[in-house]
Design a protein around this motif. Sequence first.
Motif, mmCIF file in Angstrom:
data_model
loop_
_atom_site.group_PDB
_atom_site.id
_atom_site.type_symbol
_atom_site.label_atom_id
_atom_site.label_comp_id
_atom_site.label_asym_id
_atom_site.label_seq_id
_atom_site.Cartn_x
_atom_site.Cartn_y
_atom_site.Cartn_z
ATOM 1 N N GLN A 20 -1.155 -1.058 5.640
ATOM 2 C CA GLN A 20 -0.934 -2.111 4.656
ATOM 3 C C GLN A 20 -0.227 -3.317 5.272
ATOM 4 O O GLN A 20 -0.547 -4.455 4.953
ATOM 5 C CB GLN A 20 -0.109 -1.574 3.493
ATOM 6 C CG GLN A 20 0.145 -2.595 2.407
ATOM 7 C CD GLN A 20 0.778 -1.990 1.181
ATOM 8 O OE1 GLN A 20 0.631 -0.799 0.932
ATOM 9 N NE2 GLN A 20 1.465 -2.785 0.419
ATOM 10 N N GLN A 23 -1.503 -7.811 5.922
ATOM 11 C CA GLN A 23 -0.537 -8.775 5.382
ATOM 12 C C GLN A 23 -0.026 -9.680 6.496
ATOM 13 O O GLN A 23 0.098 -10.887 6.317
ATOM 14 C CB GLN A 23 0.620 -8.048 4.700
ATOM 15 C CG GLN A 23 0.232 -7.409 3.390
ATOM 16 C CD GLN A 23 1.334 -6.549 2.789
ATOM 17 O OE1 GLN A 23 2.261 -6.121 3.469
ATOM 18 N NE2 GLN A 23 1.218 -6.287 1.497
ATOM 19 N N GLY A 50 -4.936 -11.120 -0.670
ATOM 20 C CA GLY A 50 -4.806 -9.916 -1.493
ATOM 21 C C GLY A 50 -3.474 -9.236 -1.260
ATOM 22 O O GLY A 50 -2.698 -9.618 -0.385
ATOM 23 N N ASP A 51 -3.229 -8.215 -2.068
ATOM 24 C CA ASP A 51 -1.990 -7.449 -1.915
ATOM 25 C C ASP A 51 -2.084 -6.470 -0.753
ATOM 26 O O ASP A 51 -1.081 -6.038 -0.227
ATOM 27 C CB ASP A 51 -1.685 -6.670 -3.204
ATOM 28 C CG ASP A 51 -1.382 -7.600 -4.366
ATOM 29 O OD1 ASP A 51 -0.893 -8.722 -4.117
ATOM 30 O OD2 ASP A 51 -1.647 -7.201 -5.513
ATOM 31 N N ASN A 52 -3.306 -6.098 -0.398
ATOM 32 C CA ASN A 52 -3.569 -5.184 0.705
ATOM 33 C C ASN A 52 -2.917 -3.823 0.519
ATOM 34 O O ASN A 52 -2.480 -3.195 1.476
ATOM 35 C CB ASN A 52 -3.172 -5.812 2.048
ATOM 36 C CG ASN A 52 -3.974 -7.057 2.339
ATOM 37 O OD1 ASN A 52 -5.196 -7.024 2.346
ATOM 38 N ND2 ASN A 52 -3.294 -8.166 2.553
ATOM 39 N N GLY A 53 -2.828 -3.372 -0.745
ATOM 40 C CA GLY A 53 -2.345 -2.023 -1.026
ATOM 41 C C GLY A 53 -3.337 -1.016 -0.478
ATOM 42 O O GLY A 53 -4.525 -1.086 -0.770
ATOM 43 N N VAL A 60 -8.520 -0.239 -0.116
ATOM 44 C CA VAL A 60 -7.631 -1.402 -0.059
ATOM 45 C C VAL A 60 -7.744 -2.143 -1.378
ATOM 46 O O VAL A 60 -8.847 -2.477 -1.821
ATOM 47 C CB VAL A 60 -7.985 -2.333 1.120
ATOM 48 C CG1 VAL A 60 -7.078 -3.550 1.134
ATOM 49 C CG2 VAL A 60 -7.900 -1.583 2.439
ATOM 50 N N ASP A 61 -6.608 -2.383 -1.999
ATOM 51 C CA ASP A 61 -6.548 -3.063 -3.298
ATOM 52 C C ASP A 61 -7.471 -2.388 -4.328
ATOM 53 O O ASP A 61 -8.155 -3.045 -5.104
ATOM 54 C CB ASP A 61 -6.896 -4.547 -3.174
ATOM 55 C CG ASP A 61 -5.807 -5.340 -2.469
ATOM 56 O OD1 ASP A 61 -4.657 -4.849 -2.414
ATOM 57 O OD2 ASP A 61 -6.093 -6.443 -1.970
ATOM 58 N N GLY A 62 -7.509 -1.053 -4.288
ATOM 59 C CA GLY A 62 -8.274 -0.285 -5.262
ATOM 60 C C GLY A 62 -9.760 -0.180 -4.987
ATOM 61 O O GLY A 62 -10.492 0.439 -5.747
ATOM 62 N N ARG A 63 -10.242 -0.779 -3.903
ATOM 63 C CA ARG A 63 -11.671 -0.724 -3.565
ATOM 64 C C ARG A 63 -11.868 0.029 -2.264
ATOM 65 O O ARG A 63 -11.258 -0.305 -1.246
ATOM 66 C CB ARG A 63 -12.237 -2.133 -3.417
ATOM 67 C CG ARG A 63 -12.352 -2.855 -4.745
ATOM 68 C CD ARG A 63 -13.039 -4.189 -4.614
ATOM 69 N NE ARG A 63 -14.362 -4.060 -3.988
ATOM 70 C CZ ARG A 63 -15.011 -5.093 -3.471
ATOM 71 N NH1 ARG A 63 -14.489 -6.304 -3.498
ATOM 72 N NH2 ARG A 63 -16.192 -4.922 -2.924
ATOM 73 N N ARG A 107 -17.036 -2.589 0.429
ATOM 74 C CA ARG A 107 -16.759 -3.983 0.821
ATOM 75 C C ARG A 107 -17.908 -4.556 1.632
ATOM 76 O O ARG A 107 -18.746 -3.835 2.156
ATOM 77 C CB ARG A 107 -15.490 -4.030 1.686
ATOM 78 C CG ARG A 107 -14.261 -3.455 1.054
ATOM 79 C CD ARG A 107 -13.754 -4.382 -0.019
ATOM 80 N NE ARG A 107 -12.459 -3.938 -0.499
ATOM 81 C CZ ARG A 107 -11.449 -4.749 -0.696
ATOM 82 N NH1 ARG A 107 -11.553 -6.019 -0.474
ATOM 83 N NH2 ARG A 107 -10.325 -4.277 -1.151
#
Length: 144
Positions: free
Chosen positions: A3, A7, A13-16, A28-31, A36
């Motif tokens: 993560q 960043q 994006g938040d890059n969670g 990443v970010d729920g996807r 992608r």
Amino acid sequence: MVQQIPQSWNVPGDNGVTYNQSTAETTVDGRPRGSRGKGMRSVIHAAFSTAVAGYTAARDLSHPGFGVLDSPVLTYREPHEQDVQLTHNVVEHFCRGLLSDVPGQVIVVENGDPPRDLGEYATVYAFSTPASERAGVFPAQAED
């Protein structure tokens, strides 16, 4: 660790990040990475590979000490903007991040140009260009 890397590269994006061990899928970010576009998949792969190098070095685990990234930012596009090249800011952060945040050596094969002042910190080879000293990775064989 995965993560923090996008960043630091200023990827939007938040890059969670989550990782599912049973499917070997990075999200990443729920996807999921597989959902992608090829540019973002490449950036996520580069971030994951970079994180593995950092993780193994920090824990004194086995790692070859180098990584190879093939065109990690060539096909990446900013979200919601078609046919827009990756901003120089992200490319610069990507290159500098590889210099400062990765233990060992990283070989990047890329069609784009790195930041101009990178040459004092890294070895940059241009292949098959008018000003290049080399035609490719392996020296050309003299013809008999």
